[in-house]
Design a protein around this motif. Structure first.
Motif, short mmCIF file in Angstrom:
data_model
loop_
_atom_site.label_atom_id
_atom_site.label_comp_id
_atom_site.label_asym_id
_atom_site.label_seq_id
_atom_site.Cartn_x
_atom_site.Cartn_y
_atom_site.Cartn_z
N TYR A 1 -9.17 12.68 8.25
CA TYR A 1 -8.71 13.85 6.82
C TYR A 1 -7.66 14.13 6.31
CZ TYR A 1 -13.45 12.37 6.28
OH TYR A 1 -15.24 11.81 6.33
N GLU A 2 -7.57 14.68 5.55
CA GLU A 2 -6.33 15.53 4.95
C GLU A 2 -6.19 16.39 5.82
OE1 GLU A 2 -4.07 14.66 2.57
OE2 GLU A 2 -4.53 13.19 2.25
N ASN B 1 -8.11 21.25 -0.58
CA ASN B 1 -7.34 21.98 0.25
C ASN B 1 -8.46 22.95 1.06
OD1 ASN B 1 -5.06 20.13 -0.61
ND2 ASN B 1 -4.98 22.14 -1.87
N THR C 1 -13.58 12.38 -1.19
CA THR C 1 -12.39 11.44 -1.61
C THR C 1 -12.40 10.19 -1.95
OG1 THR C 1 -11.42 12.24 0.95
CG2 THR C 1 -10.91 10.44 0.09
N GLN D 1 -9.18 15.44 -5.08
CA GLN D 1 -8.79 16.72 -4.04
C GLN D 1 -8.62 17.96 -3.18
OE1 GLN D 1 -4.37 16.01 -5.05
NE2 GLN D 1 -3.65 16.96 -3.21
#
Length: 400
Positions: free
Chosen positions: A230-231, A210, A203, A208
């Motif tokens: 986090y995401e 996934n 980050t 980015q």
């Protein structure tokens, strides 16, 4: 091969993990000429790992045996011995329990120990007098065992295992966010708590990603809690190999900051569909198949080095695709279960055919503590241990 020529008996602790996968593939892809097979799953009391609750393999004799650590060892291990198919054969040892049993009970079967990692090397050194042959998956542990047991050199072989080769293959990713995956048992020794730190550094670098996490284990919820800031990530626990491989084929990079390994099944499974490994630099199988042409090895316990490696692949998608192709070719050529598993079965059969008596037939050692005696009723031992606790005698894991 017919039953009267002997049975291959696998004894494994009932865990969802690498050893169970290896054993399952040895049986599933055994080939038409393999000896009869049976599987004994040990449900060890106090085991915190995820266990199988269904038939692991169809078409073979599968049993479960509940091992209570508080019982009289002589009673418990005699019961385990009686679970084995009668007659000649081979016991395939992967852990501690059957090796303890063999010190006190004669099964009439040859014993082959599979040496997965450093823990199994310790077992080999302590129990080598009851083991007839040793199989090491990796060249590293073959060399280690040969050096530590030079008088048994002729009984040690190097034989890589195989995995199922699927029809799945990852798609190239030239410009989309990276798809990162972790596959393994969810416990601290697999380095899972380095994963949030790796994401933190990604980050900060503006990368980015996934994430998908595949697996179960005692520390899974703690990882889920740490990831909350986090995401969002996918946490999956598929029931079948096909589901696992399908999820893997939707990833770019296998992130594996493990702290202890032999020859990880998850590494071969992910590489088999072209997922590039970024893994801890550990001796054994990792160093044997993760090279500059297939992936990146990082310093263990150093999340920054993992983030830097991922950054390299993020910026050089051509390199990532080249490594992906090499991974796929390496595993499919050298680690196909349809080729490797029959080699194991041929080795087991050759052990049965040797005229020598099983080594453990000449061994009769005292096992356990003073509360473990052939003449002592099991209920007395069990009640004393439950009442007084661990002070009354050694536990199974203390025998290593």
């Amino acid at each position: 091969m017919t039953d009267n020529q002997g049975t291959v008996s696998y004894i494994i602790v009932n865990n969802v993990g690498g050893i169970t996968s290896v054993t399952g593939n040895l049986i599933r892809f055994r080939g038409q000429d393999a000896p009869s097979q049976e599987l004994i799953l040990l449900n060890v009391e106090g085991n915190s790992n995820t266990v199988f609750t269904h038939q692991l393999l169809e078409g073979i004799n599968q049993k479960t045996y509940h091992f209570d650590k508080n019982r009289n060892w002589y009673t418990a291990f005699k019961e385990l011995k009686n679970e084995l198919a009668p007659g000649p054969g081979v016991i395939v040892s992967n852990d501690l329990h059957d090796l303890i049993m063999l010190q006190a009970f004669n099964t009439g079967k040859k014993v082959v120990q599979i040496v997965h990692d450093g823990y199994n090397v310790q077992l080999a050194l302590k129990f080598e007098e009851v083991v007839d042959k040793f199989i090491a998956h990796s060249r590293f542990f073959f060399d280690v065992l040969s050096q530590l047991l030079p008088h048994r050199r002729s009984d040690i072989v190097h034989l890589p295992y195989g995995i199922p080769i699927s029809g799945y293959q990852k798609t190239p990713n030239t410009d989309r966010p990276l798809r990162l995956i972790f596959l393994g048992r969810m416990r601290e020794s697999k380095g899972i708590f380095d994963l949030p730190l790796i994401q933190k550094y990604l980050t900060e670098k503006g990368i980015q990603a996934n994430w998908t996490f595949i697996g179960s284990g005692p520390d899974k919820q703690k990882l889920v809690d740490q990831w909350a800031s986090y995401e969002p990530a996918r946490f999956e626990a598929p029931d079948s190999f096909n589901e696992v491989i399908k999820l893997c084929s939707d990833a770019d990079i296998f992130v594996f900051p493990t702290h202890f390994e032999g020859f990880p099944v998850s590494l071969l499974e992910t590489m088999s569909v072209g997922v590039v490994p970024v893994v801890s630099d550990l001796p054994g199988g990792i160093r044997e198949i993760v090279s500059e042409s297939t992936g990146i090895r990082c310093k263990m316990g150093d999340p920054i080095s993992f983030a830097n490696a991922i950054e390299t692949l993020h910026h050089d998608r051509v390199l990532m695709q080249t490594l992906s192709h090499n991974c796929l070719q390496l595993v499919r050529t050298n680690f196909n279960a349809e080729c490797q598993s029959p080699k194991y079965q041929a080795f087991f059969a050759s052990c049965m055919q040797e005229n020598s008596a099983p080594r453990h037939m000449s061994i009769n050692k005292k096992i356990g503590s003073r509360l473990d005696q052939p003449w002592l009723p099991d209920f007395i031992t069990k009640n004393l241990r439950k009442f007084y606790g661990s002070a009354t005698g050694k536990r199974v894991n203390d025998s290593v």
